[in-house]
Design a protein around this motif. Structure first.
Motif, PDB file in Angstrom:
ATOM      1  N   PHE A  30       0.832  -1.200   0.000  1.00  0.00           N
ATOM      2  CA  PHE A  30       0.000   0.000   0.000  1.00  0.00           C
ATOM      3  C   PHE A  30       0.870   1.256   0.000  1.00  0.00           C
ATOM      4  O   PHE A  30       0.642   2.188  -0.782  1.00  0.00           O
ATOM      5  CB  PHE A  30      -0.920  -0.037   1.231  1.00  0.00           C
ATOM      6  CG  PHE A  30      -1.546   1.267   1.597  1.00  0.00           C
ATOM      7  CD1 PHE A  30      -2.463   1.868   0.756  1.00  0.00           C
ATOM      8  CD2 PHE A  30      -1.207   1.899   2.783  1.00  0.00           C
ATOM      9  CE1 PHE A  30      -3.032   3.076   1.096  1.00  0.00           C
ATOM     10  CE2 PHE A  30      -1.781   3.107   3.125  1.00  0.00           C
ATOM     11  CZ  PHE A  30      -2.694   3.697   2.278  1.00  0.00           C
ATOM     12  N   GLU A  31       1.914   1.261   0.834  1.00  0.00           N
ATOM     13  CA  GLU A  31       2.783   2.435   0.879  1.00  0.00           C
ATOM     14  C   GLU A  31       3.624   2.542  -0.395  1.00  0.00           C
ATOM     15  O   GLU A  31       3.892   3.633  -0.887  1.00  0.00           O
ATOM     16  CB  GLU A  31       3.699   2.387   2.105  1.00  0.00           C
ATOM     17  CG  GLU A  31       2.963   2.371   3.437  1.00  0.00           C
ATOM     18  CD  GLU A  31       2.249   3.674   3.775  1.00  0.00           C
ATOM     19  OE1 GLU A  31       2.316   4.629   2.984  1.00  0.00           O
ATOM     20  OE2 GLU A  31       1.613   3.726   4.840  1.00  0.00           O
ATOM     21  N   ALA A  67       2.601   1.665  -3.252  1.00  0.00           N
ATOM     22  CA  ALA A  67       1.693   2.176  -4.289  1.00  0.00           C
ATOM     23  C   ALA A  67       1.751   3.692  -4.367  1.00  0.00           C
ATOM     24  O   ALA A  67       1.713   4.272  -5.457  1.00  0.00           O
ATOM     25  CB  ALA A  67       0.270   1.709  -4.003  1.00  0.00           C
ATOM     26  N   SER A  68       1.866   4.344  -3.200  1.00  0.00           N
ATOM     27  CA  SER A  68       1.946   5.804  -3.223  1.00  0.00           C
ATOM     28  C   SER A  68       3.242   6.253  -3.893  1.00  0.00           C
ATOM     29  O   SER A  68       3.265   7.259  -4.603  1.00  0.00           O
ATOM     30  CB  SER A  68       1.849   6.351  -1.800  1.00  0.00           C
ATOM     31  OG  SER A  68       3.077   6.222  -1.135  1.00  0.00           O
ATOM     32  N   MET A  69       4.324   5.463  -3.672  1.00  0.00           N
ATOM     33  CA  MET A  69       5.586   5.782  -4.348  1.00  0.00           C
ATOM     34  C   MET A  69       5.430   5.640  -5.861  1.00  0.00           C
ATOM     35  O   MET A  69       5.939   6.463  -6.631  1.00  0.00           O
ATOM     36  CB  MET A  69       6.670   4.824  -3.825  1.00  0.00           C
ATOM     37  CG  MET A  69       8.082   5.340  -3.965  1.00  0.00           C
ATOM     38  SD  MET A  69       8.324   6.849  -3.056  1.00  0.00           S
ATOM     39  CE  MET A  69       8.929   6.199  -1.520  1.00  0.00           C
ATOM     40  N   LEU A 115       2.677   6.025  -7.560  1.00  0.00           N
ATOM     41  CA  LEU A 115       1.895   7.167  -8.031  1.00  0.00           C
ATOM     42  C   LEU A 115       2.773   8.409  -8.137  1.00  0.00           C
ATOM     43  O   LEU A 115       2.653   9.192  -9.083  1.00  0.00           O
ATOM     44  CB  LEU A 115       0.717   7.426  -7.090  1.00  0.00           C
ATOM     45  CG  LEU A 115      -0.396   6.397  -7.117  1.00  0.00           C
ATOM     46  CD1 LEU A 115      -1.406   6.697  -6.029  1.00  0.00           C
ATOM     47  CD2 LEU A 115      -1.077   6.391  -8.462  1.00  0.00           C
ATOM     48  N   LEU A 116       3.680   8.564  -7.158  1.00  0.00           N
ATOM     49  CA  LEU A 116       4.593   9.708  -7.173  1.00  0.00           C
ATOM     50  C   LEU A 116       5.476   9.668  -8.414  1.00  0.00           C
ATOM     51  O   LEU A 116       5.653  10.683  -9.115  1.00  0.00           O
ATOM     52  CB  LEU A 116       5.451   9.690  -5.904  1.00  0.00           C
ATOM     53  CG  LEU A 116       6.517  10.779  -5.781  1.00  0.00           C
ATOM     54  CD1 LEU A 116       5.863  12.125  -5.613  1.00  0.00           C
ATOM     55  CD2 LEU A 116       7.432  10.493  -4.604  1.00  0.00           C
ATOM     56  N   ILE A 176      -4.074  10.263 -11.162  1.00  0.00           N
ATOM     57  CA  ILE A 176      -3.244   9.924 -10.004  1.00  0.00           C
ATOM     58  C   ILE A 176      -3.968  10.275  -8.694  1.00  0.00           C
ATOM     59  O   ILE A 176      -4.038   9.463  -7.768  1.00  0.00           O
ATOM     60  CB  ILE A 176      -1.881  10.631 -10.108  1.00  0.00           C
ATOM     61  CG1 ILE A 176      -1.038   9.927 -11.161  1.00  0.00           C
ATOM     62  CG2 ILE A 176      -1.156  10.610  -8.777  1.00  0.00           C
ATOM     63  CD1 ILE A 176       0.118  10.718 -11.651  1.00  0.00           C
ATOM     64  N   VAL A 218      -6.822   7.839  -8.066  1.00  0.00           N
ATOM     65  CA  VAL A 218      -6.393   6.571  -7.464  1.00  0.00           C
ATOM     66  C   VAL A 218      -6.089   6.778  -5.981  1.00  0.00           C
ATOM     67  O   VAL A 218      -6.406   5.924  -5.142  1.00  0.00           O
ATOM     68  CB  VAL A 218      -5.172   6.012  -8.221  1.00  0.00           C
ATOM     69  CG1 VAL A 218      -4.622   4.786  -7.533  1.00  0.00           C
ATOM     70  CG2 VAL A 218      -5.539   5.669  -9.653  1.00  0.00           C
ATOM     71  N   PHE A 223      -7.850   4.750  -2.656  1.00  0.00           N
ATOM     72  CA  PHE A 223      -7.226   4.120  -1.501  1.00  0.00           C
ATOM     73  C   PHE A 223      -7.809   4.637  -0.188  1.00  0.00           C
ATOM     74  O   PHE A 223      -7.723   3.974   0.841  1.00  0.00           O
ATOM     75  CB  PHE A 223      -5.710   4.375  -1.521  1.00  0.00           C
ATOM     76  CG  PHE A 223      -4.958   3.400  -2.366  1.00  0.00           C
ATOM     77  CD1 PHE A 223      -4.843   2.080  -1.984  1.00  0.00           C
ATOM     78  CD2 PHE A 223      -4.372   3.795  -3.554  1.00  0.00           C
ATOM     79  CE1 PHE A 223      -4.150   1.171  -2.763  1.00  0.00           C
ATOM     80  CE2 PHE A 223      -3.681   2.901  -4.341  1.00  0.00           C
ATOM     81  CZ  PHE A 223      -3.565   1.588  -3.944  1.00  0.00           C
ATOM     82  N   GLU A 243      -0.406   5.416   9.057  1.00  0.00           N
ATOM     83  CA  GLU A 243      -0.048   4.894   7.733  1.00  0.00           C
ATOM     84  C   GLU A 243      -0.674   5.726   6.631  1.00  0.00           C
ATOM     85  O   GLU A 243      -0.066   5.908   5.573  1.00  0.00           O
ATOM     86  CB  GLU A 243      -0.385   3.410   7.600  1.00  0.00           C
ATOM     87  CG  GLU A 243      -1.850   3.050   7.734  1.00  0.00           C
ATOM     88  CD  GLU A 243      -2.062   1.556   7.547  1.00  0.00           C
ATOM     89  OE1 GLU A 243      -1.417   0.986   6.674  1.00  0.00           O
ATOM     90  OE2 GLU A 243      -2.881   0.982   8.289  1.00  0.00           O
ATOM     91  N   VAL A 301       1.523   8.763   6.189  1.00  0.00           N
ATOM     92  CA  VAL A 301       2.728   8.430   5.414  1.00  0.00           C
ATOM     93  C   VAL A 301       2.386   8.361   3.926  1.00  0.00           C
ATOM     94  O   VAL A 301       3.074   8.940   3.073  1.00  0.00           O
ATOM     95  CB  VAL A 301       3.327   7.084   5.894  1.00  0.00           C
ATOM     96  CG1 VAL A 301       4.444   6.632   4.971  1.00  0.00           C
ATOM     97  CG2 VAL A 301       3.835   7.205   7.319  1.00  0.00           C
ATOM     98  N   PHE A 302       1.262   7.676   3.628  1.00  0.00           N
ATOM     99  CA  PHE A 302       0.808   7.537   2.231  1.00  0.00           C
ATOM    100  C   PHE A 302       0.580   8.916   1.615  1.00  0.00           C
ATOM    101  O   PHE A 302       1.053   9.206   0.509  1.00  0.00           O
ATOM    102  CB  PHE A 302      -0.488   6.723   2.226  1.00  0.00           C
ATOM    103  CG  PHE A 302      -1.099   6.515   0.878  1.00  0.00           C
ATOM    104  CD1 PHE A 302      -0.610   5.552   0.022  1.00  0.00           C
ATOM    105  CD2 PHE A 302      -2.187   7.273   0.458  1.00  0.00           C
ATOM    106  CE1 PHE A 302      -1.178   5.350  -1.217  1.00  0.00           C
ATOM    107  CE2 PHE A 302      -2.752   7.079  -0.779  1.00  0.00           C
ATOM    108  CZ  PHE A 302      -2.255   6.112  -1.619  1.00  0.00           C
ATOM    109  N   ILE A 318       3.856  11.110   0.944  1.00  0.00           N
ATOM    110  CA  ILE A 318       4.598  10.785  -0.281  1.00  0.00           C
ATOM    111  C   ILE A 318       3.933  11.449  -1.487  1.00  0.00           C
ATOM    112  O   ILE A 318       4.597  11.987  -2.369  1.00  0.00           O
ATOM    113  CB  ILE A 318       4.689   9.255  -0.455  1.00  0.00           C
ATOM    114  CG1 ILE A 318       5.504   8.649   0.673  1.00  0.00           C
ATOM    115  CG2 ILE A 318       5.323   8.892  -1.790  1.00  0.00           C
ATOM    116  CD1 ILE A 318       5.455   7.148   0.745  1.00  0.00           C
ATOM    117  N   LEU A 319       2.586  11.451  -1.476  1.00  0.00           N
ATOM    118  CA  LEU A 319       1.891  12.060  -2.620  1.00  0.00           C
ATOM    119  C   LEU A 319       1.938  13.581  -2.560  1.00  0.00           C
ATOM    120  O   LEU A 319       1.945  14.239  -3.599  1.00  0.00           O
ATOM    121  CB  LEU A 319       0.455  11.562  -2.671  1.00  0.00           C
ATOM    122  CG  LEU A 319       0.358  10.194  -3.341  1.00  0.00           C
ATOM    123  CD1 LEU A 319      -0.968   9.558  -3.070  1.00  0.00           C
ATOM    124  CD2 LEU A 319       0.574  10.320  -4.837  1.00  0.00           C
ATOM    125  N   GLY A 363       4.841  14.828  -4.397  1.00  0.00           N
ATOM    126  CA  GLY A 363       4.561  14.960  -5.821  1.00  0.00           C
ATOM    127  C   GLY A 363       3.709  16.177  -6.130  1.00  0.00           C
ATOM    128  O   GLY A 363       3.918  16.860  -7.141  1.00  0.00           O
TER     129      GLY A 363
END
Lengths: 174, 118
Positions: free
Chosen positions: A152-153, A155-157, A159-160, B69, B72, B76, B94, B97-98, B101-102, B105
């Motif tokens: 799951f984590e 997946a965010s990478m 997407l980035l 993006i 998606v 989640f 968590e 954290v998710f 990261i986005l 971006g």
């Protein structure tokens, strides 16, 4: 019995629209056939008891990805006639190689599912889906955020990376 | 379980049937009287000068890509929101954290000017 009829009907429609996607000369029509194809696959997910996946299929694929495809089609110069490769037999050979690889894979799957005892996995999943009947979002969430925390984590990478890649490709001049 | 989808199936049939019925009936019933004004693309508006099958700006692609993006990303968040009480603080961390990261971006897209049209 009824479910088998619905499944084979759906499967035939999915294959039919898939053929239309690749056989239509008009690329925009091809993308529109792809929308129908995605919607039919969503119906297949519903049949398997995966309601959440079906909703996501409609939201993300039929809604988002196809818009992306259409913009890519609009980026391409459609008025220019397609170029022919110097070696006219190149695509035939490549296609033959890929098609035989796919055929071997399909044959392996058929042999495996006919002889092995892997079939109960699918029926067990369908039975688990049938038990709750209201939806399986809770189950997906519980698995995704505990057992499959790292994917799951990651997946965010992913997407980035996709986001940065798209920006680098599209905005090189900046 | 699948009986719950019968109303949706009926809805699909009615919607498709209505569209086909309307097309056939208007094809059968409409009078064929054309004139120059009737055949113009717009009643009021600028006449198109070139073919619509032209190459479009890559900005459309960029906007669509960013949309998918973040689409998606939202997907989640749906199952997370449903079981947020069970996951408690662990789930919150968590998801932070998710999202962090986005957000990296997102900041990159913002600073590169990917969200601006001009």
């Amino acid at each position: 019995m009824a479910e088998a009829i619905v499944f084979y009907g759906l499967a035939a429609l999915i294959l039919g629209f898939a053929v239309l996607v690749i056989s239509t000369r008009n690329t925009v029509h091809s993308a529109l056939y792809l929308v129908v194809n995605f919607l039919l696959v969503a119906m297949l997910y519903v049949m398997l008891g995966a309601e959440f996946l079906a909703a996501i299929q409609v939201l993300v694929y039929a809604g988002g990805i196809v818009v992306l495809y259409l913009f890519v089609v609009m980026l391409v110069n459609l008025k220019r006639p397609p170029e022919t490769h110097q070696d006219p037999r190149r695509q035939t050979r490549l296609g033959l190689a890929l098609a035989s690889a796919l055929l071997a894979e399909l044959a392996a799957i058929i042999v495996y599912s006919a002889t092995g005892e892997s079939a109960p996995a699918a029926t067990a999943a369908a039975a688990a889906g049938a038990d709750i009947a209201g939806g399986n979002v809770e189950q997906i969430g519980m698995l995704l955020y505990t057992n499959y925390l790292i994917p799951f984590e990651v997946a965010s990478m992913l997407l980035l990376v996709a986001m940065i890649g798209a920006i680098v490709l599209a905005k090189r001049e900046l | 379980m699948l009986e719950a989808y019968v109303p949706i199936l009926i809805f699909v049939f009615v919607a498709t049937g209505f569209a086909i019925f309307t097309l056939i009936m208007s094809g059968l019933l409409h009078p064929e009287r054309y004139n120059k004004v009737k055949l113009e693309p717009y009643e009021c508006g600028i006449e198109p000068e070139t073919d619509a099958r032209d190459r479009y700006s890559i900005r459309y692609y960029l906007v669509a890509m960013l949309f998918v993006i973040f689409d998606v990303e939202t997907v989640f968040m749906f199952p997370w929101a449903v079981i947020m009480d069970e996951l408690a603080l662990f789930g919150l961390i968590e998801m932070i954290v998710f999202l962090f990261i986005l957000v990296v971006g997102y900041v990159y897209a913002w600073r590169k000017g990917a969200l601006e049209w001009a």
